[in-house]
Design a protein around this motif. Structure first.
Motif, PDB file in Angstrom:
ATOM      1  N   ILE A 190       0.823  -1.205   0.000  1.00 30.21           N
ATOM      2  CA  ILE A 190       0.000   0.000   0.000  1.00 30.21           C
ATOM      3  C   ILE A 190       0.863   1.262   0.000  1.00 30.21           C
ATOM      4  O   ILE A 190       1.997   1.280   0.442  1.00 30.21           O
ATOM      5  N   GLU A 191       0.237   2.309  -0.519  1.00 32.62           N
ATOM      6  CA  GLU A 191       0.712   3.687  -0.378  1.00 32.62           C
ATOM      7  C   GLU A 191      -0.360   4.393   0.441  1.00 32.62           C
ATOM      8  O   GLU A 191      -1.513   4.453   0.030  1.00 32.62           O
ATOM      9  N   CYS A 192      -0.005   4.889   1.602  1.00 36.31           N
ATOM     10  CA  CYS A 192      -0.971   5.458   2.541  1.00 36.31           C
ATOM     11  C   CYS A 192      -0.785   6.971   2.609  1.00 36.31           C
ATOM     12  O   CYS A 192       0.336   7.478   2.516  1.00 36.31           O
ATOM     13  N   ASN A 193      -1.896   7.691   2.800  1.00 30.58           N
ATOM     14  CA  ASN A 193      -1.813   9.152   2.885  1.00 30.58           C
ATOM     15  C   ASN A 193      -2.033   9.678   4.299  1.00 30.58           C
ATOM     16  O   ASN A 193      -2.361  10.851   4.482  1.00 30.58           O
ATOM     17  N   CYS A 194      -1.867   8.814   5.311  1.00 32.92           N
ATOM     18  CA  CYS A 194      -1.939   9.323   6.681  1.00 32.92           C
ATOM     19  C   CYS A 194      -0.771  10.285   6.905  1.00 32.92           C
ATOM     20  O   CYS A 194       0.138  10.365   6.090  1.00 32.92           O
ATOM     21  N   SER A 195      -0.782  10.994   7.997  1.00 31.15           N
ATOM     22  CA  SER A 195       0.172  12.082   8.209  1.00 31.15           C
ATOM     23  C   SER A 195       1.634  11.641   8.129  1.00 31.15           C
ATOM     24  O   SER A 195       2.465  12.313   7.508  1.00 31.15           O
ATOM     25  N   ILE A 196       1.972  10.510   8.718  1.00 25.44           N
ATOM     26  CA  ILE A 196       3.367  10.069   8.716  1.00 25.44           C
ATOM     27  C   ILE A 196       3.730   9.396   7.399  1.00 25.44           C
ATOM     28  O   ILE A 196       4.817   9.615   6.845  1.00 25.44           O
ATOM     29  N   CYS A 197       2.843   8.589   6.855  1.00 28.35           N
ATOM     30  CA  CYS A 197       3.138   7.901   5.592  1.00 28.35           C
ATOM     31  C   CYS A 197       3.253   8.894   4.440  1.00 28.35           C
ATOM     32  O   CYS A 197       4.078   8.727   3.537  1.00 28.35           O
ATOM     33  N   GLU A 198       2.412   9.934   4.465  1.00 28.94           N
ATOM     34  CA  GLU A 198       2.496  10.964   3.434  1.00 28.94           C
ATOM     35  C   GLU A 198       3.837  11.679   3.498  1.00 28.94           C
ATOM     36  O   GLU A 198       4.528  11.840   2.490  1.00 28.94           O
ATOM     37  N   ARG A 199       4.241  12.121   4.676  1.00 25.52           N
ATOM     38  CA  ARG A 199       5.469  12.907   4.791  1.00 25.52           C
ATOM     39  C   ARG A 199       6.719  12.091   4.473  1.00 25.52           C
ATOM     40  O   ARG A 199       7.676  12.613   3.913  1.00 25.52           O
ATOM     41  N   ASN A 200       6.718  10.828   4.833  1.00 24.10           N
ATOM     42  CA  ASN A 200       7.907  10.009   4.589  1.00 24.10           C
ATOM     43  C   ASN A 200       7.790   9.143   3.342  1.00 24.10           C
ATOM     44  O   ASN A 200       8.701   8.369   3.039  1.00 24.10           O
ATOM     45  N   ALA A 201       6.657   9.283   2.620  1.00 24.29           N
ATOM     46  CA  ALA A 201       6.473   8.631   1.314  1.00 24.29           C
ATOM     47  C   ALA A 201       6.731   7.130   1.347  1.00 24.29           C
ATOM     48  O   ALA A 201       7.301   6.559   0.425  1.00 24.29           O
ATOM     49  N   TYR A 202       6.321   6.490   2.446  1.00 17.52           N
ATOM     50  CA  TYR A 202       6.510   5.039   2.553  1.00 17.52           C
ATOM     51  C   TYR A 202       5.743   4.290   1.459  1.00 17.52           C
ATOM     52  O   TYR A 202       4.683   4.708   1.007  1.00 17.52           O
ATOM     53  N   LEU A 203       6.267   3.148   1.089  1.00 13.36           N
ATOM     54  CA  LEU A 203       5.590   2.179   0.239  1.00 13.36           C
ATOM     55  C   LEU A 203       5.676   0.856   0.992  1.00 13.36           C
ATOM     56  O   LEU A 203       6.718   0.205   1.023  1.00 13.36           O
ATOM     57  N   TRP A 204       4.564   0.460   1.632  1.00 12.71           N
ATOM     58  CA  TRP A 204       4.598  -0.634   2.610  1.00 12.71           C
ATOM     59  C   TRP A 204       4.241  -1.996   2.020  1.00 12.71           C
ATOM     60  O   TRP A 204       3.305  -2.121   1.234  1.00 12.71           O
ATOM     61  N   VAL A 205       4.966  -3.006   2.470  1.00 16.67           N
ATOM     62  CA  VAL A 205       4.578  -4.399   2.307  1.00 16.67           C
ATOM     63  C   VAL A 205       4.689  -5.022   3.695  1.00 16.67           C
ATOM     64  O   VAL A 205       5.482  -4.569   4.522  1.00 16.67           O
TER      65      VAL A 205
END
Length: 305
Positions: free
Chosen positions: A180-195
């Protein structure tokens, strides 16, 4: 550039996630951003807009540019600045002698009120600048668990002080990877791409003194990032926080919400999510990524500083 410089200006406000660094800048409306596949942009997930600090009336509202750790490499054309507490890559500065018309590049992920999913992406190939980047090798332990159809991926931060090994199904082939690509506050700022592999499928290596750990909200996870280059690695469970403690940190929640938090904590105890951006040899054009609207679904709402 995001738009014509003659267009009306508006004041944008940007910040790291923890709020230790906040700035304002006057820019044309941001409808597009530069996206680059080079080593640092890929690992940090940069979306950039260039500006001149004088004409953009750039000002620091909280903190200081000098207080931000700075990372340079290769040709040293950019000085990458990030928060030492939360790891957010907020911007990059340019030595004035190199490009006086654009002496700062702002990471749009860290600018408030912008839906990066709708932005036009302007491609720039920075891989041709300077000598080819060599991915740091993972020399730590590797997972011993067997995974059907699995592959051993290794990865690293940009400078190589933190490395990771994950035994998971081949990402380009796994349509059910849950990436997933998440747009929550931390995932948006750090541009995570999670598995989301199991904890026994992942080994994160690096010295404690080189590893930043960012905890916030109910502190279910402690997100590690490199203190030297600022690259975010993964999202292991924070063993110091129990399910009951996490629920107790949400005073706004009703009984049902607290129970969901407890279930979330117990579920994530078994996982060690990995930021795919740091893995070596991944074909990003072939990944099966779903977007998760965490900004609306994960309480409590984040308050911009």
């Amino acid at each position: 550039m995001a738009s014509d410089e003659a267009a009306p200006l508006r004041t944008y406000r940007g910040n790291c996630h923890c709020g230790a660094f906040v700035y304002e800048a006057e820019l044309p409306e941001i409808t597009a951003a530069t996206e680059c596949p080079c080593s640092i942009c890929r690992k940090k997930g940069y979306l950039l807009v260039g500006a001149n600090t004088e004409t953009a009336h750039f000002k620091v509202v909280k903190g200081s540019l000098k207080s931000l750790p700075e990372y340079t490499f290769g040709t040293k054309a950019l000085c990458h600045k990030f928060c030492s507490n939360c790891g957010t890559a907020v911007l990059a500065t340019v030595p004035s002698a190199q490009a006086p018309e654009k002496n700062i590049y702002l990471n749009v992920h860290a600018i408030q009120g912008i839906d990066t999913w709708t932005l036009k992406r302007t491609p720039v190939d920075g891989t041709k600048i300077g000598a080819p980047y060599e991915e740091p090798k993972h020399t730590g332990p590797v997972p011993t668990v067997e995974v059907e159809g699995g592959k051993l991926y290794t990865g690293s931060c940009h400078c190589g002080k933190l490395t990771i090994a994950a035994k998971i199904k081949r990402l380009e082939d796994d349509k059910d990877s849950g990436m997933i690509e998440c747009n929550c506050s931390i995932c948006e700022r750090n541009a995570y791409l999670w598995v989301y592999p199991k904890a026994e499928q992942v080994v994160l290596s690096g010295r404690a003194e080189d590893t930043g750990l960012y905890r916030f909200n109910h502190e279910v996870q402690a997100k590690p990032f490199c203190r030297t280059c600022g690259v975010s690695m993964s999202n292991p469970s924070n063993a110091a926080t129990t399910a009951n403690e996490a629920a107790a940190r949400l005073p706004y929640a009703d009984t049902a919400q607290r129970e969901r938090v407890r279930e979330y904590v117990e579920k994530h105890r078994t996982m060690h999510p990995v930021n795919v951006r740091v893995l070596h040899g991944v074909d990003f054009q072939r990944l099966h990524v779903k977007r998760f609207d965490g900004a609306k679904l994960i309480p409590p709402p984040y308050v911009n500083p």
